[in-house]
Scaffold this active site. Structure first.
Site: not given
Ligand SMILES: NC(=O)c1ccc[n+]([C@@H]2O[C@H](COP(=O)([O-])OP(=O)(O)OC[C@H]3O[C@@H](n4cnc5c(N)ncnc54)[C@H](O)[C@@H]3O)[C@@H](O)[C@H]2O)c1
Length: 419
Positions: A261
């Site tokens: 992030c």
């Molecule tokens: N991790 C955090 O602490 C956090 C906090 C706030 C916001 N975010 C935001 O949330 C979003 C997701 O982050 P995350 O940490 O959960 O990512 P992550 O990589 O842990 O998970 C994302 C998931 O999406 C799947 N994916 C990828 N492309 C896809 C598609 N086209 N269709 C369906 N599934 C798909 C991946 O296989 C993965 O399992 C990002 O934009 C991130 O910036 C993350």
């Protein structure tokens, strides 16, 4: 079959969301493009630190299923997109996953569905990227035939105090009705909702939150570099400043900033600001300072070893905590990687200890993992505390035979040097 919710992207954000919804009694399904994620969840295994296997079992008992099949999105009254928003090889925002997920949702979209984007991105993403894809792919209009909203996730992995229910959630819609639908949806399992004027304000609020951290962490790191040069104890400075009961929020220096992030989101804001012709100078200065920190840690380590009469090229260096923050397993963008690389480049034999991280690869090569901390401390010339996981007993670390370079300001003693 129609369900209350389909979550697209079952990672650090999507899986806790699905868990919370299931716990609140919403019928929930999930879609992910990763076969291993889908198979693992089907078998009751969580791949996310904050979600226990037992909780996945509860979700499965409540009817939750994860599937590789994107047509499942057509079954949701609400579809929430939580896919990654990373950077391309040249450091630019990469919205490929958001675009791909939106295309798939569009293909199966039914009239009346509420689609919510939760992925972090620059202002304009919901209206200018997601909306046209959904409208083109479905032949329907947002705000008329279906509803479109943006609500940034504020999940803080490893935080036992604030979770989805008790963290206020910013919600926005492309129209007032879209926002109203989103409020009704989240109101089923989030205590406090804050409605922004529009989707761009909600997108920008998320970037501001993380950029605020990024810039302030850079500031204390730059102060730490200055204090190192001028022989001022930065940790004492921070301790004193933090006693001010108003107008000062404490941040601490370290080996750099990691995670999916804070360092990434600031790039999204910088890129958008440059594209709009209003570059944000604080961001490039912060990036500049933070990129120096892993090198500074390596140089401090080399200096310390030299003082101990051990050239770095002959030294055994043990890294403690290679995750990007305490008590999580996530190593994305962790500054431990450039620290390990820098030490290796100088010829040191580098090992690591991290109870949360079973494997740690740097530049394509595995870093040797040690299991037994007392033995590893006895064997090393220098240990570097990179993350102060709760399991690290500072008394044990300070009594170790080897020297300790503490980048977190947590240890003190004759053999301890603080960053
Ligand atoms: N991790 C955090 O602490 C956090 C906090 C706030 C916001 N975010 C935001 O949330 C979003 C997701 O982050 P995350 O940490 O959960 O990512 P992550 O990589 O842990 O998970 C994302 C998931 O999406 C799947 N994916 C990828 N492309 C896809 C598609 N086209 N269709 C369906 N599934 C798909 C991946 O296989 C993965 O399992 C990002 O934009 C991130 O910036 C993350």
């Amino acid at each position: 079959m129609v369900v209350d919710l389909v979550v697209v992207g079952l990672g650090y954000v999507g899986l806790p969301l699905a868990r919370q919804a299931c716990a609140a009694g919403l019928s929930t399904l999930g879609h992910d493009v990763s076969a291993s994620v889908v198979a693992g969840l089907g078998a009751g295994r969580s791949h996310v630190g904050d979600v226990r296997d037992a909780e996945v079992a509860d979700m499965l008992s409540a009817g939750f299923r994860a599937t590789f099949d994107p047509s499942v999105t057509g079954h949701g009254e609400t579809v929430v997109i939580c896919v990654p928003t990373g950077l391309s090889a040249d450091g630019a925002p990469d919205l490929a996953a958001v675009r791909a997920a939106s295309r798939r949702v569009a293909t199966h979209l039914r009239p009346g569905t509420l689609v919510i984007l939760e992925s972090t991105s620059y202002p304009g993403t919901t209206e200018e990227v997601v909306r046209p894809i959904l409208e083109r792919g479905s032949g329907m209009r947002a705000g008329e035939d279906f509803h479109l909203a943006y609500s940034p996730e504020r999940i803080d992995p490893g935080n036992g105090r604030f979770g989805i229910r008790n963290t206020p959630k910013v919600v926005s819609g492309c129209t007032p009705l879209c926002a109203k639908r989103a409020v009704a949806f989240y109101g089923r399992f989030v205590d406090t909702l804050v409605v922004s004027r529009g989707t761009r304000e909600a997108e920008m609020a998320k970037l501001l939150e993380n950029t605020y951290r990024y810039v302030n962490i850079a500031l204390v790191n730059e102060v730490a570099l200055f204090c190192d040069k001028t022989d001022i104890d930065v940790w004492d400075v921070l301790h004193c400043a933090a006693t001010k009961p108003f107008g000062f929020a404490p941040f601490v220096p370290g080996a750099g900033v990691g995670g999916h992030c804070v360092p990434v989101d600031s790039r999204y804001l910088a890129a958008k600001a440059e594209a709009e012709g209003v570059p944000l100078r604080m961001l490039s200065a912060a990036q500049d300072v933070l990129s120096q920190m892993p090198r500074h840690v390596v140089e401090r380590a080399a200096r310390l070893l030299a003082e101990l009469g051990k050239p770095v090229c002959e030294a055994k260096v043990l890294l403690l905590g290679v995750a990007y923050k305490p008590d999580v397993a996530d190593t994305r963008e962790s500054p431990a990687a450039p620290v390990a690389k820098g030490l290796r480049d100088k010829g040191a034999k580098v090992t690591y200890h991290d109870p949360y991280v079973p494997e740690f690869t740097v530049g394509g090569a595995l870093v040797e993992r040690v299991e037994c901390l007392p033995e590893a401390l006895a064997d090393a010339d220098l240990a570097i505390l990179l993350q102060d996981h709760a399991c690290y007993d500072m008394t044990m670390l300070t009594r170790a035979r080897c020297a300790l370079l503490d980048t977190r300001g947590k240890a003190s003693g004759a053999r301890v040097t603080r960053l």
